[in-house]
Motif scaffolding. Sequence first.
Motif, PDB file in Angstrom:
ATOM      1  N   UNK A  29       2.755   3.832  -7.714  1.00 47.56           N
ATOM      2  CA  UNK A  29       4.103   3.313  -7.879  1.00 47.56           C
ATOM      3  C   UNK A  29       4.639   3.841  -9.210  1.00 47.56           C
ATOM      4  N   UNK A  30       5.790   4.498  -9.160  1.00 51.08           N
ATOM      5  CA  UNK A  30       6.436   5.015 -10.368  1.00 51.08           C
ATOM      6  C   UNK A  30       5.468   5.842 -11.207  1.00 51.08           C
ATOM      7  N   UNK A  31       4.639   6.626 -10.523  1.00 52.31           N
ATOM      8  CA  UNK A  31       3.748   7.526 -11.227  1.00 52.31           C
ATOM      9  C   UNK A  31       2.446   6.922 -11.709  1.00 52.31           C
ATOM     10  N   UNK A  32       2.212   5.651 -11.421  1.00 52.60           N
ATOM     11  CA  UNK A  32       0.981   4.987 -11.850  1.00 52.60           C
ATOM     12  C   UNK A  32       0.178   4.580 -10.619  1.00 52.60           C
ATOM     13  N   UNK A  33      -1.116   4.862 -10.637  1.00 52.56           N
ATOM     14  CA  UNK A  33      -1.967   4.550  -9.499  1.00 52.56           C
ATOM     15  C   UNK A  33      -2.214   3.047  -9.385  1.00 52.56           C
ATOM     16  N   UNK A  34      -1.980   2.507  -8.182  1.00 53.17           N
ATOM     17  CA  UNK A  34      -2.417   1.151  -7.851  1.00 53.17           C
ATOM     18  C   UNK A  34      -3.797   1.196  -7.209  1.00 53.17           C
ATOM     19  N   UNK A  35      -4.041   2.246  -6.423  1.00 52.88           N
ATOM     20  CA  UNK A  35      -5.359   2.546  -5.847  1.00 52.88           C
ATOM     21  C   UNK A  35      -5.565   4.047  -6.007  1.00 52.88           C
ATOM     22  N   UNK A  36      -6.755   4.443  -6.477  1.00 51.34           N
ATOM     23  CA  UNK A  36      -6.990   5.853  -6.762  1.00 51.34           C
ATOM     24  C   UNK A  36      -8.286   6.329  -6.108  1.00 51.34           C
ATOM     25  N   UNK A  83      -3.124  -3.973  -2.136  1.00 55.35           N
ATOM     26  CA  UNK A  83      -2.591  -2.631  -1.895  1.00 55.35           C
ATOM     27  C   UNK A  83      -3.522  -1.830  -0.999  1.00 55.35           C
ATOM     28  N   UNK A  84      -4.828  -1.969  -1.213  1.00 54.40           N
ATOM     29  CA  UNK A  84      -5.792  -1.259  -0.386  1.00 54.40           C
ATOM     30  C   UNK A  84      -5.652  -1.665   1.074  1.00 54.40           C
ATOM     31  N   UNK A  85      -5.557  -2.974   1.353  1.00 54.46           N
ATOM     32  CA  UNK A  85      -5.397  -3.422   2.736  1.00 54.46           C
ATOM     33  C   UNK A  85      -4.121  -2.867   3.354  1.00 54.46           C
ATOM     34  N   UNK A  86      -3.020  -2.957   2.617  1.00 51.95           N
ATOM     35  CA  UNK A  86      -1.736  -2.514   3.162  1.00 51.95           C
ATOM     36  C   UNK A  86      -1.711  -1.010   3.389  1.00 51.95           C
TER      37      UNK A  86
END
Length: 247
Positions: free
Chosen positions: A14-21, A45-48
Amino acid sequence: MQQALRVENLSVSYAGHYAVEDASVSIEAGLLVGIIGPNGAGKSTLLKAILELIPSDHGRVEICGRPLQQSRRTVAYVPQRSEIDWQFPINVLDTVVLGTYPNLGWFNKPGRHERQAALECLRRVGMQDFAQRQIGELSGGQQQRVFLARALAQNADLYLLDEPFVGIDALSERAIIGILKSLRDAGKTVLVVHHDLSKATEYFDRLILINKRILNYGVAAEVCTAGALTKAYLGDLPFTNQLGVAC
């Protein structure tokens, strides 16, 4: 054993930042799996992303060896209660009947058979006496049991639940974990985003430990070590004082 879920190098930003990597994990069928990690670690976030409810930057997901588009009917999802419009004018029974739609096919409507199946699912979660109540009239625990019944009505192979124990009473929590274990015992696979580390080893066969990256996956007792949790929670370990380690 058959793989129920395979995730390879899945990333969401999101906006250039990893929520899941670069999340990768393979989960065998017939397991009850908890997803744990600190707030903001990317659990939901992983589930979605697995369900393609949000876009991913890259990665691959397979359900029983097939892409989601070919296996969507075999996957049931219970979102967080905060994401549901509880004022929507629908009663408990009709809410559960919605779970039968994925198996009806195009242009078919649920009939007597589907309503009977929905009533049976309500009985399984102890909510049959509330069938005609509007969903907003229920307590938090009752609402969660209704949406679990909706997932049961789908008769899926893989169940994904996002924080099902948040804001519910102890009786509902015991009922829900009992149902999830019965699904596991029937050969189904269940993934649960979970926050209460004190019950993680009691509830789950396996744990995914995540803080944007998947740091560990394995038997619950082996994942819940002081070293692994210190790394994931950056030293802020809940329940450590009481139990020696967090789980």
